[in-house]
Scaffold this motif. Structure first.
Motif, PDB file in Angstrom:
ATOM      1  N   ALA A 264       4.071   4.453  -6.951  1.00 48.19           N
ATOM      2  CA  ALA A 264       3.552   3.243  -6.311  1.00 48.19           C
ATOM      3  C   ALA A 264       4.147   1.987  -6.948  1.00 48.19           C
ATOM      4  O   ALA A 264       4.674   1.115  -6.255  1.00 48.19           O
ATOM      5  CB  ALA A 264       2.022   3.229  -6.409  1.00 48.19           C
ATOM      6  N   VAL A 265       4.072   1.913  -8.274  1.00 50.11           N
ATOM      7  CA  VAL A 265       4.485   0.671  -8.944  1.00 50.11           C
ATOM      8  C   VAL A 265       5.999   0.472  -8.854  1.00 50.11           C
ATOM      9  O   VAL A 265       6.476  -0.624  -8.549  1.00 50.11           O
ATOM     10  CB  VAL A 265       3.999   0.674 -10.416  1.00 50.11           C
ATOM     11  CG1 VAL A 265       4.624  -0.476 -11.184  1.00 50.11           C
ATOM     12  CG2 VAL A 265       2.477   0.587 -10.465  1.00 50.11           C
ATOM     13  N   GLU A 266       6.765   1.529  -9.073  1.00 54.17           N
ATOM     14  CA  GLU A 266       8.224   1.368  -9.049  1.00 54.17           C
ATOM     15  C   GLU A 266       8.749   1.099  -7.635  1.00 54.17           C
ATOM     16  O   GLU A 266       9.764   0.425  -7.470  1.00 54.17           O
ATOM     17  CB  GLU A 266       8.888   2.604  -9.665  1.00 54.17           C
ATOM     18  CG  GLU A 266       8.678   2.715 -11.188  1.00 54.17           C
ATOM     19  CD  GLU A 266       9.403   1.623 -11.966  1.00 54.17           C
ATOM     20  OE1 GLU A 266      10.625   1.485 -11.820  1.00 54.17           O
ATOM     21  OE2 GLU A 266       8.727   0.880 -12.718  1.00 54.17           O
TER      22      GLU A 266
ATOM     23  N   GLU B 146       0.867  -1.184   0.000  1.00 54.54           N
ATOM     24  CA  GLU B 146       0.000   0.000   0.000  1.00 54.54           C
ATOM     25  C   GLU B 146       0.898   1.227   0.000  1.00 54.54           C
ATOM     26  O   GLU B 146       1.842   1.299   0.777  1.00 54.54           O
ATOM     27  CB  GLU B 146      -0.904   0.008   1.246  1.00 54.54           C
ATOM     28  CG  GLU B 146      -1.893  -1.138   1.237  1.00 54.54           C
ATOM     29  CD  GLU B 146      -2.922  -1.057   2.344  1.00 54.54           C
ATOM     30  OE1 GLU B 146      -3.093   0.030   2.936  1.00 54.54           O
ATOM     31  OE2 GLU B 146      -3.543  -2.099   2.610  1.00 54.54           O
ATOM     32  N   LEU B 147       0.593   2.155  -0.905  1.00 51.12           N
ATOM     33  CA  LEU B 147       1.429   3.358  -1.013  1.00 51.12           C
ATOM     34  C   LEU B 147       0.552   4.575  -1.214  1.00 51.12           C
ATOM     35  O   LEU B 147      -0.560   4.467  -1.743  1.00 51.12           O
ATOM     36  CB  LEU B 147       2.400   3.224  -2.197  1.00 51.12           C
ATOM     37  CG  LEU B 147       3.406   2.087  -2.014  1.00 51.12           C
ATOM     38  CD1 LEU B 147       3.192   1.024  -3.058  1.00 51.12           C
ATOM     39  CD2 LEU B 147       4.829   2.602  -2.029  1.00 51.12           C
TER      40      LEU B 147
ATOM     41  N   LYS C 207      -3.475   0.338  -3.548  1.00 54.57           N
ATOM     42  CA  LYS C 207      -3.261  -1.009  -3.033  1.00 54.57           C
ATOM     43  C   LYS C 207      -2.853  -1.841  -4.238  1.00 54.57           C
ATOM     44  O   LYS C 207      -3.599  -1.914  -5.220  1.00 54.57           O
ATOM     45  CB  LYS C 207      -4.546  -1.579  -2.439  1.00 54.57           C
ATOM     46  CG  LYS C 207      -4.863  -1.043  -1.064  1.00 54.57           C
ATOM     47  CD  LYS C 207      -6.061  -1.754  -0.479  1.00 54.57           C
ATOM     48  CE  LYS C 207      -6.359  -1.118   0.878  1.00 54.57           C
ATOM     49  NZ  LYS C 207      -7.542  -1.673   1.497  1.00 54.57           N
ATOM     50  N   ILE C 208      -1.698  -2.451  -4.160  1.00 57.95           N
ATOM     51  CA  ILE C 208      -1.203  -3.213  -5.319  1.00 57.95           C
ATOM     52  C   ILE C 208      -0.949  -4.660  -4.905  1.00 57.95           C
ATOM     53  O   ILE C 208      -0.356  -4.924  -3.864  1.00 57.95           O
ATOM     54  CB  ILE C 208       0.120  -2.642  -5.870  1.00 57.95           C
ATOM     55  CG1 ILE C 208       0.019  -1.127  -6.043  1.00 57.95           C
ATOM     56  CG2 ILE C 208       0.487  -3.295  -7.185  1.00 57.95           C
ATOM     57  CD1 ILE C 208       1.257  -0.523  -6.660  1.00 57.95           C
ATOM     58  N   LYS C 209      -1.412  -5.549  -5.753  1.00 52.45           N
ATOM     59  CA  LYS C 209      -1.168  -6.978  -5.537  1.00 52.45           C
ATOM     60  C   LYS C 209      -0.570  -7.527  -6.821  1.00 52.45           C
ATOM     61  O   LYS C 209      -1.112  -7.299  -7.909  1.00 52.45           O
ATOM     62  CB  LYS C 209      -2.494  -7.674  -5.228  1.00 52.45           C
ATOM     63  CG  LYS C 209      -2.388  -9.154  -4.968  1.00 52.45           C
ATOM     64  CD  LYS C 209      -3.774  -9.697  -4.585  1.00 52.45           C
ATOM     65  CE  LYS C 209      -3.717 -11.216  -4.451  1.00 52.45           C
ATOM     66  NZ  LYS C 209      -5.070 -11.761  -4.198  1.00 52.45           N
TER      67      LYS C 209
ATOM     68  N   ALA D 250      10.703  10.610  -7.733  1.00 54.86           N
ATOM     69  CA  ALA D 250      10.375  10.253  -6.344  1.00 54.86           C
ATOM     70  C   ALA D 250      10.609   8.766  -6.061  1.00 54.86           C
ATOM     71  O   ALA D 250      11.230   8.427  -5.053  1.00 54.86           O
ATOM     72  CB  ALA D 250       8.942  10.678  -6.012  1.00 54.86           C
ATOM     73  N   PRO D 251      10.142   7.851  -6.947  1.00 53.16           N
ATOM     74  CA  PRO D 251      10.414   6.443  -6.629  1.00 53.16           C
ATOM     75  C   PRO D 251      11.902   6.097  -6.663  1.00 53.16           C
ATOM     76  O   PRO D 251      12.345   5.233  -5.887  1.00 53.16           O
ATOM     77  CB  PRO D 251       9.638   5.670  -7.711  1.00 53.16           C
ATOM     78  CG  PRO D 251       9.312   6.673  -8.774  1.00 53.16           C
ATOM     79  CD  PRO D 251       9.228   7.990  -8.094  1.00 53.16           C
TER      80      PRO D 251
END
Lengths: 295, 763
Positions: free
Chosen positions: B372-374, B185-186, B295-297, B728-729
């Motif tokens: 979020a993804v990176e 979660e980010l 929320k990433i799964k 940022a990532p």
């Protein structure tokens, strides 16, 4: 808005101009005052400019004391080789104020009279035990900077009828040094989340005198006497420093602020900054790096 | 194509005018009898205006007009700077009125004053008495989505603006097939554009009764339409002029001031009225960047292949829709090309709250989802004990890949070369080895992050560009475009393109920088990093047409067939040998004054580009983290971009510098803060809002991997927004590398980082 802008040629002339113009206030750099005027937080009929009075801008050493004119700018304090050598905490604090533009015009006395608890140079002056010489209609008085605060933003110096002509710092002599550190969300144009200045003296391997000032953890620059006392009579080691830092943490009462950081965080940071500043000051005083297991 | 102009770092065409102060911005237009407008803003985040008593303000000498919602047209209109949609189902959300009878955020425009000067206008604002019925402020998406929460817009149940996502492949099947499942979660924060020039417009009614609006905008043609909708008058009765603009970053891809300033001039009989916001107003009452929660799964195979990903996102769009309905979707579409996988499910939900309006801002949803993804990918790599670069290399897209949903194809792709170059620049392997066993409270680390993005909006949006060229008597030309120069350098690259095609020096191309909807070709404006690529196609076509006409005319003068001729160095030459036939100026003079054949040469083209080009790139960052305070210092940072062929390296590097600086602020210090109970802004000024200063930004390394994009006549692709996207990532991943602590929230300011270190047991 003020209707007159007057230039004083001497401190006495300044007092005379203030007396002759009811509702007047003196102005040096104006970096706080002009904003207050613009935002109508202060009503002033006339401004008396003191930046053309040479004696208010001196930075010199005489009879074992450092003397700084009230209208010495932060830039001149930060770049003075005398201050960098003898009062490194003050030089570092002056270099941390605002931005180059603010430092070029803002003054030491202005930073004190504006009475913000975390004003960088005021914090350093309190740690150094600086004494202000204040000239008023009743003559001159001398008051430690630490005792000039009536509350947040309220000074016991009335810039409508008094002028800080100079600050005096007694040199402690052999084995003394000082240091300053701040934590801020960016490197310029930023009020500190926390700033700390300390002055120490070491004779024959033992700390003989110490002063530590922390802000903003109280309505004024907070001189933490308990932490300083815990150092005196002891050898400056990592353990002694850690103890003083944790005493300082207990004594500090920072507030919660969404902008400047939570009270809990700033309490935790008090330990870190006090330890770092003491480490630096003692290392300079003894010309020997103190091994610190936590760093 | 042998380049004489394209690919050269020519000086900006507006450089001298700007540094000498001759360039005219909106604030430089001063008219006789010009009045000043000011806005009365709601002190409450959510309140109904019960009554407004303006009698005292009206009586103040110098006050020329007072407006409330009762005095202006009450048409609901959309403010987003998108092309008009002929299909009402795909139109922008029309939820704004010029002045409101219901305040939806602290700063909402409740009334307005028109007065002879600023001071009088400010005094008059204080004399207006408004009676409010205060409603519960909904300051988080959770509060707004709660069952029984009051409605911010009466026609929007659940306060949900939009919730359309997509589904590629069978996500549940993919998770079953995967060897590992990872979840994270980010979240990101609300930030503001902080462009140099605040929002400003002025308007008057001309002698034909038409409304003329001079405004600092990225989208003059769109503004004309929106003002027409807001006032309920034919669009042709409005003329919008865009002079020099001091930056926008998306905040001016929106109609923030123009409908109101138009209503103001109408209220005072057409006298000129200027409406200029202060920085404090700009920071809350224009647009902000959407805060997202993800929320990433993700399902991954044992050998590190991404099998499927399920992303749920909640975006906080604030009080009005602006671009909110399209930003979550845009971000979710542009990132997915980077790592094709068999299943991808995206479920965004964009929610109204009683906070300032979130809209377009550099990257349009991509910085959020890429953060979020990176970050998530580095967490996975760490758990799998795979090098994060190796992990990405196993999954990156290849040339020839076609997006299964929108049909856009990857026709040029330099992402692998970008990564290799970044690794080399930062000395990745050497430093990784050096930082392996660090002790002490200051730790260093390396991180990287990739991104993909589009060039324009096709096929979601119309991508039309227009260009017009006039050949002068001396062989020089005027170029008019509908695309807008807002500081990014588009006028200069267009001049380079014309010079390249026409075989003349760049200083013989005079770019008309001002857009005027009465005069300029139609183009939708500066957004989506579209202009060099999209408008560039129209410019190339217009120039090619002029060239063809010149060579045809020269044929008539010389009897040498046009196909045997070319233009080089402002001369007509033999194509095969380069031998000079005659100066271009001689042909040009004849086109004007030949008593038989005179026909001055012009071209006027419009290009509907039904195509898109993917761009790629990477940030590499090295940080030092102070474990005891949570402070992060960026020591080195490099951006390497595949934006196709670079038209002007100096301008391109400047774009990257600006984007990386913006990215560092986004990563470490910037965040608009609001009182948690009332929604009042706490730091809508440049002292308390921590935009980084030059002291906070290290030297920025820039490099380009120059692929050739076949859909562009010059091989170029987008560059404007992308530099901010992976910053940022990359910094976050460098902190992860240094400390092992997986930060999950922006900005990574000292307190927040310190708290995470404590939570992780690091200190």
């Amino acid at each position: 808005m003020p209707e007159k802008y007057l230039f004083a040629t001497s401190p006495a002339d300044c007092l005379a101009l203030l007396a002759a113009n009811p509702g007047a206030r003196l102005i040096a750099g104006g970096t706080d005052l002009v904003i207050d005027l613009k935002e109508k937080r202060r009503q002033v009929t006339a401004l008396v400019d003191i930046t053309r009075i040479p004696e208010l801008k001196i930075i010199t050493e005489a009879n074992g004391k450092i003397i700084l004119g009230g209208a010495a700018t932060h830039t001149r304090v930060a770049t003075s080789s005398l201050i960098r050598e003898k009062l490194p905490a003050l030089a570092a604090a002056a270099a941390a104020v605002g931005s180059p533009q603010v430092r070029n015009v803002g003054t030491l006395a202005g930073n004190v009279v504006n009475a913000q608890p975390a004003a960088d140079t005021a914090v350093a002056l309190v740690a150094l035990g600086a004494v202000a010489t204040i000239l008023g209609a009743e003559g001159e008085r001398q008051v430690p900077v630490a005792d000039l605060y009536a509350g947040v933003g309220r000074s016991l110096v009335d810039a409508g009828r008094e002028i800080i002509t100079r600050f005096t710092v007694d040199l402690w002599g052999e084995g003394e040094s000082s240091a300053f550190a701040r934590l801020s969300p960016r490197r310029a144009l930023s009020l500190p989340m926390l700033n700390v200045a300390a002055r120490v003296q070491v004779r024959e391997g033992i700390c003989t005198r110490a002063r530590i000032c922390i802000a903003p953890v109280a309505p004024r620059p907070f001189l933490c006497e308990e932490a300083a006392a815990s150092l005196v009579g002891r050898e400056p080691t990592a353990e002694t420093i850690a103890r003083a830092a944790s005493v300082a943490k207990e004594a500090a009462r920072p507030r919660d602020s969404l902008l400047r950081g939570s009270g809990a965080y700033r309490k935790d940071m008090t330990v870190v900054l006090v330890a770092r500043v003491l480490n630096e000051a003692f290392s300079r005083a003894t010309s020997r790096k103190i091994e610190n297991d936590v760093e | 194509m042998a380049s004489t102009a394209v690919g050269q770092s020519v000086t900006r065409v507006d450089a001298v005018a700007k540094v000498t102060g001759q360039a005219k911005y909106t604030g430089d237009f001063i008219f006789r009898d010009m009045l000043v407008g000011k806005v009365l803003r709601s002190p409450y985040a959510h309140a109904i205006v019960k009554n407004i008593d303006a009698s005292q303000a009206r009586a103040l000498p110098g006050v020329e007009g007072i407006l409330t919602y009762k005095d202006v047209p009450r048409n609901k209109f959309p403010t987003a700077g998108h092309p008009y949609s002929l299909d009402p189902a795909h139109g922008d959300k029309a939820d704004c009125t010029i002045l409101t009878e219901k305040a939806r955020f602290v700063g909402d425009a409740v009334a307005a004053v028109i007065a002879r000067d600023e001071l009088t206008a400010a005094e008059a604002l204080k004399l207006i008495k408004v009676e409010y019925e205060v409603l519960e402020p909904l300051l988080t998406p959770e509060a707004a989505m709660r069952e029984g929460a009051p409605l911010i817009h009466e026609d929007c149940p659940g306060n949900i603006l939009s919730a359309s996502g997509y589904d590629i492949g069978d996500i549940e099947g993919a998770f079953k097939e995967a060897d590992y499942i990872f979840e994270d979660e980010l979240e990101t924060s609300i930030v503001q554009h902080c462009q140099l020039e605040n929002h400003i417009s002025c308007a008057y009614v001309d002698s034909d009764g038409r409304i003329v609006i001079i405004t600092s905008t990225q989208i003059p043609h769109i503004i004309r339409r929106i003002v027409g909708q807001a006032l309920g008058i034919p669009w042709g009765r409005i003329r919008v002029i865009k002079p020099c603009v001091g930056g926008g970053f998306g905040s001016k891809q929106d109609a923030c001031l123009e409908p109101l300033v138009a209503a103001m001039t109408l209220a005072v009989g057409g006298r000129p009225v200027k409406l200029e916001l202060s920085r404090e107003e700009c920071m809350i009452a224009t647009r902000t960047r959407h805060a997202f929660k993800f929320k990433i799964k993700t399902g991954v195979s044992r050998d590190g292949r991404l099998i499927g990903m399920h992303i749920k996102a909640i975006a906080n769009t604030g009080a009005y829709a602006s671009h909110g309905h399209s930003i979550a979707m845009a971000g979710g579409s542009k990132f997915r090309i980077l790592y094709p996988m068999q299943a991808l499910k995206y479920e965004p939900c964009t929610v109204y709250t009683n906070l300032p309006v979130a809209g377009a801002m550099r990257g349009y949803g991509s910085p959020q989802i890429t953060f979020a993804v990176e970050s998530h990918l580095d967490n996975i790599a760490s758990k799998l004990h795979i090098d994060p670069i190796e992990f990405r290399l196993k999954n990156l897209v290849k040339e020839g890949y076609v997006d299964p949903l929108n049909g856009n194809a990857v026709r040029s792709c330099g992402i692998r070369e970008c990564i290799a170059r970044g690794k080399e620049l930062i000395k990745w392997d050497e430093k990784k080895a050096r930082y392996k066993n660090q002790a002490g409270s200051r730790r260093r680390g390396l991180g990287m992050a990739c991104f993909s993005y589009g060039s324009g909006t096709y096929p979601v949006g119309l991508e039309i560009g227009g260009a017009r060229i006039v050949l002068n008597q001396d062989g020089s030309v005027q170029l008019q475009v509908g695309a807008t120069e807002i500081g990014q350098g588009s006028d200069t690259v267009f001049a380079q393109m014309v010079a390249e095609v026409l075989g003349i020096p760049v200083d013989m191309v005079h770019v008309i920088s001002t857009q005027d909807t009465d005069i300029s070709p139609f183009d939708t404006g500066a957004y989506a990093s579209r202009q060099t690529y999209i408008t560039g196609m129209a410019v190339a076509r217009a120039a090619a047409e002029v060239k063809e006409k010149i060579l045809d005319f020269a044929w008539g003068m010389t009897d040498i067939p046009a196909h045997a001729l070319d233009i080089k160095g402002a001369n007509i030459v033999y194509k095969h040998s380069g031998e000079v036939v005659m100066p271009l100026a001689e042909v040009a003079l004849h086109t004007y004054y030949d008593t038989v054949f005179a026909k001055p040469i012009t071209s006027d083209t419009s290009n509907n580009a039904r195509v898109n080009a993917f761009v790629f790139g990477v940030t590499f960052a090295e940080v030092e983290v102070d474990l005891k305070t949570g402070r992060i210092d960026v020591l080195e940072i490099y951006n390497v971009h595949d934006s196709g062929r670079i038209i002007n390296h100096q301008l391109a590097a400047a774009q990257v510098h600006g984007g990386v600086g913006m990215g560092i602020g986004y990563a470490l210090s910037e965040q608009l803060l609001f009182d948690e109970k009332t929604g009042r802004p706490l730091n809508n000024n440049l002292l308390d809002y921590k935009l980084p200063t030059i002291m906070d930004i290290p030297a920025i390394g820039v490099d380009f991997v120059e692929t050739f994009e076949p859909t562009s006549p010059f091989g170029c692709k987008a560059l404007g927004e992308p530099p901010i996207i992976p910053v940022a990532p990359a910094i976050r991943n460098a902190v992860f590398d240094a400390t092992g602590v997986a930060l999950d929230r922006l900005p990574m300011n000292p307190q927040r980082v310190f708290e995470k270190f404590k939570e992780a047991g690091l200190i």
